[in-house]
Design a protein around this motif. Structure first.
Motif, short mmCIF file in Angstrom:
data_model
loop_
_atom_site.label_atom_id
_atom_site.label_comp_id
_atom_site.label_asym_id
_atom_site.label_seq_id
_atom_site.Cartn_x
_atom_site.Cartn_y
_atom_site.Cartn_z
N TYR A 32 1.06 -1.29 0.05
CA TYR A 32 0.08 -0.07 -0.19
C TYR A 32 0.70 1.28 0.01
CZ TYR A 32 -3.89 3.15 1.24
OH TYR A 32 -4.85 4.07 1.05
N ILE A 33 1.89 1.16 0.77
CA ILE A 33 2.77 2.41 0.87
C ILE A 33 3.46 2.54 -0.33
CG2 ILE A 33 4.98 3.16 1.84
CD1 ILE A 33 4.09 1.95 4.60
N ARG A 34 4.02 1.47 -0.97
CA ARG A 34 4.55 1.57 -2.45
C ARG A 34 3.67 2.24 -3.52
NH1 ARG A 34 5.52 -3.47 -2.95
NH2 ARG A 34 7.73 -3.63 -2.33
N GLN A 35 2.49 2.05 -3.38
CA GLN A 35 1.43 2.42 -4.38
C GLN A 35 0.89 3.77 -4.05
OE1 GLN A 35 -1.59 -0.40 -4.23
NE2 GLN A 35 -0.49 -2.07 -5.26
N ASN A 36 1.00 4.32 -2.86
CA ASN A 36 0.42 5.41 -2.35
C ASN A 36 1.22 6.67 -1.70
OD1 ASN A 36 -2.85 4.99 -2.76
ND2 ASN A 36 -1.72 3.10 -1.76
N TYR A 37 2.66 6.13 -1.49
CA TYR A 37 3.51 6.96 -0.87
C TYR A 37 4.87 6.67 -1.66
CZ TYR A 37 0.13 7.51 2.77
OH TYR A 37 -1.26 7.63 3.48
N PRO A 38 4.90 7.60 -2.74
CA PRO A 38 6.29 7.53 -3.37
C PRO A 38 7.48 8.14 -2.90
CG PRO A 38 4.70 9.10 -4.59
CD PRO A 38 4.01 8.43 -3.56
N LYS A 39 7.38 9.01 -1.82
CA LYS A 39 8.48 9.46 -1.16
C LYS A 39 9.02 8.47 -0.21
CE LYS A 39 5.22 11.91 1.10
NZ LYS A 39 4.43 12.82 2.10
N VAL A 40 8.37 7.36 0.03
CA VAL A 40 9.07 6.13 0.84
C VAL A 40 9.93 5.20 -0.02
CG1 VAL A 40 8.79 4.17 2.25
CG2 VAL A 40 7.22 6.35 2.62
N TRP A 41 11.03 4.88 0.22
CA TRP A 41 11.84 3.94 -0.45
C TRP A 41 12.03 2.66 0.02
CZ3 TRP A 41 15.92 0.85 0.69
CH2 TRP A 41 16.39 0.17 -0.46
N LEU A 42 11.35 1.76 -0.57
CA LEU A 42 11.00 0.45 -0.06
C LEU A 42 12.12 -0.53 -0.40
CD1 LEU A 42 7.29 0.04 -0.17
CD2 LEU A 42 8.70 -0.95 1.89
N SER A 43 12.87 -1.19 0.51
CA SER A 43 13.89 -2.16 -0.01
C SER A 43 13.15 -3.57 -0.57
CB SER A 43 14.55 -2.74 1.39
OG SER A 43 15.51 -3.71 1.09
N VAL A 44 13.92 -3.98 -1.47
CA VAL A 44 13.37 -5.41 -1.94
C VAL A 44 14.11 -6.40 -1.66
CG1 VAL A 44 12.75 -6.43 -4.26
CG2 VAL A 44 12.32 -4.18 -4.06
N SER A 45 13.48 -7.33 -0.84
CA SER A 45 14.40 -8.41 -0.28
C SER A 45 14.66 -9.63 -1.08
CB SER A 45 13.60 -9.03 0.81
OG SER A 45 13.35 -8.09 1.92
N VAL A 46 15.62 -10.30 -1.03
CA VAL A 46 15.99 -11.58 -1.93
C VAL A 46 15.46 -12.65 -1.00
CG1 VAL A 46 17.89 -10.53 -3.01
CG2 VAL A 46 18.31 -11.70 -0.89
N THR A 47 14.85 -13.75 -1.92
CA THR A 47 14.21 -14.69 -1.10
C THR A 47 14.57 -16.05 -2.16
OG1 THR A 47 12.48 -15.99 -0.20
CG2 THR A 47 12.11 -14.47 -2.08
N THR A 48 14.79 -17.32 -1.61
CA THR A 48 14.76 -18.57 -2.13
C THR A 48 13.42 -19.04 -2.30
OG1 THR A 48 15.39 -19.90 -0.01
CG2 THR A 48 17.35 -18.90 -1.38
N ARG A 49 12.40 -18.41 -1.87
CA ARG A 49 11.44 -19.32 -1.97
C ARG A 49 10.61 -18.96 -3.32
NH1 ARG A 49 7.06 -15.87 -2.16
NH2 ARG A 49 6.78 -14.28 -0.73
N ALA A 50 9.79 -19.79 -3.63
CA ALA A 50 9.09 -19.72 -4.97
C ALA A 50 8.17 -18.32 -4.87
CB ALA A 50 8.18 -20.98 -5.32
N PRO A 51 7.89 -17.80 -6.04
CA PRO A 51 6.65 -16.44 -6.02
C PRO A 51 5.33 -17.06 -5.92
CG PRO A 51 8.28 -16.83 -7.91
CD PRO A 51 8.67 -17.82 -7.51
N ARG A 52 4.67 -16.15 -4.96
CA ARG A 52 3.34 -16.52 -4.97
C ARG A 52 2.44 -15.80 -6.01
NH1 ARG A 52 3.63 -14.78 1.32
NH2 ARG A 52 4.34 -16.55 2.23
N PRO A 53 1.43 -16.03 -6.22
CA PRO A 53 0.66 -15.90 -7.40
C PRO A 53 0.49 -14.37 -7.22
CG PRO A 53 -0.58 -17.68 -6.48
CD PRO A 53 0.34 -17.33 -5.54
N GLY A 54 0.88 -13.56 -8.39
CA GLY A 54 0.86 -12.24 -8.57
C GLY A 54 2.13 -11.49 -8.19
N GLU A 55 3.03 -12.19 -7.48
CA GLU A 55 4.42 -11.58 -7.25
C GLU A 55 5.29 -11.33 -8.15
OE1 GLU A 55 5.04 -12.70 -2.46
OE2 GLU A 55 5.63 -14.03 -4.04
N VAL A 56 5.93 -10.08 -8.45
CA VAL A 56 6.82 -10.03 -9.72
C VAL A 56 8.10 -9.73 -8.96
CG1 VAL A 56 7.35 -8.23 -11.19
CG2 VAL A 56 4.82 -8.69 -10.83
N ASP A 57 9.00 -10.54 -9.85
CA ASP A 57 10.53 -10.43 -9.59
C ASP A 57 11.05 -9.02 -9.57
OD1 ASP A 57 13.15 -11.50 -8.77
OD2 ASP A 57 13.69 -11.65 -10.97
#
Length: 203
Positions: free
Chosen positions: A33-58
């Motif tokens: 929600y913050i990513r979509q509505n508060y562009p002033k906030v910089w959100l870190s993108v984590s790395v993970t070894t799990r498989a993507p869930r439906p709708g998740e984008v690499d």
């Protein structure tokens, strides 16, 4: 866990903010929600070894990598924090993008699990830590089971983990109740802005 010395924010830079809480409390939903509505906030993108869930984008929700690449990043100290979550997949926070965001004076936010938050506190003790909590235990159970992304066995593991994680609330600088995603996101961003302004004023 890495043993590299702790890092402090450079003078005048915005402090690092860390959002954590029990499994299924909605950390990812609030972050999205913050990513979509508060562009002033910089959100870190984590790395993970799990498989993507439906709708998740690499590259947007996570960087999805194999275990060998994850291990390489950890060994070369490219991760600010990392952990095996629920005894299954590995998660970590790439270090360099976080440092760049801090130095640029952005409002940097990490949305991570409790293990990761504890590692960040050791390495960046001047960060500000926010605990996201559910309105009630029953609501947390409802959210975890209702999202239908885990098997019954995985749900049992996560609920057991959540009980222990809820007890860690006292370790955090502030608490936000996630009863409504939009309200929780607004409270978090407001808290970040006020704390960042106060921190800059002291330099």
């Amino acid at each position: 866990m890495s043993t590299t010395a702790s890092t402090s924010s450079p003078s005048g830079a915005a402090p690092l903010f860390v959002l954590a809480g029990p499994t299924a409390v909605g950390k990812g939903t609030v972050a999205a929600y913050i990513r979509q509505n508060y562009p002033k906030v910089w959100l870190s993108v984590s790395v993970t070894t799990r498989a993507p869930r439906p709708g998740e984008v690499d590259g947007v929700h996570y960087h999805f990598v194999g275990q060998a690449e994850f291990d390489r990043m950890a060994e070369q100290d490219e991760l600010l924090e990392y952990a095996i979550v629920h005894g299954r997949a590995s998660y970590g926070t790439p270090r360099r993008p976080v440092q760049d965001a801090i130095e640029a004076g952005r409002l940097p936010l990490l949305e991570i699990d409790l293990q990761g938050a504890r590692q960040v506190r050791e390495r960046m003790p001047d960060a500000f830590f926010v605990f996201l909590t559910p309105p009630s235990w029953d609501e947390l159970v409802h959210r975890l089971i209702g999202r239908g992304t885990e098997s019954a066995q995985e749900q049992a593991v996560r609920l057991e983990t959540a009980r222990a994680e809820l007890a860690a609330q006292k370790e955090f600088d502030a608490t936000i109740v996630n009863e409504d995603v939009g309200v929780a996101a607004a409270e978090l961003v407001d808290l970040m802005e006020r704390h960042a302004s106060a921190a800059r004023a002291t330099h």
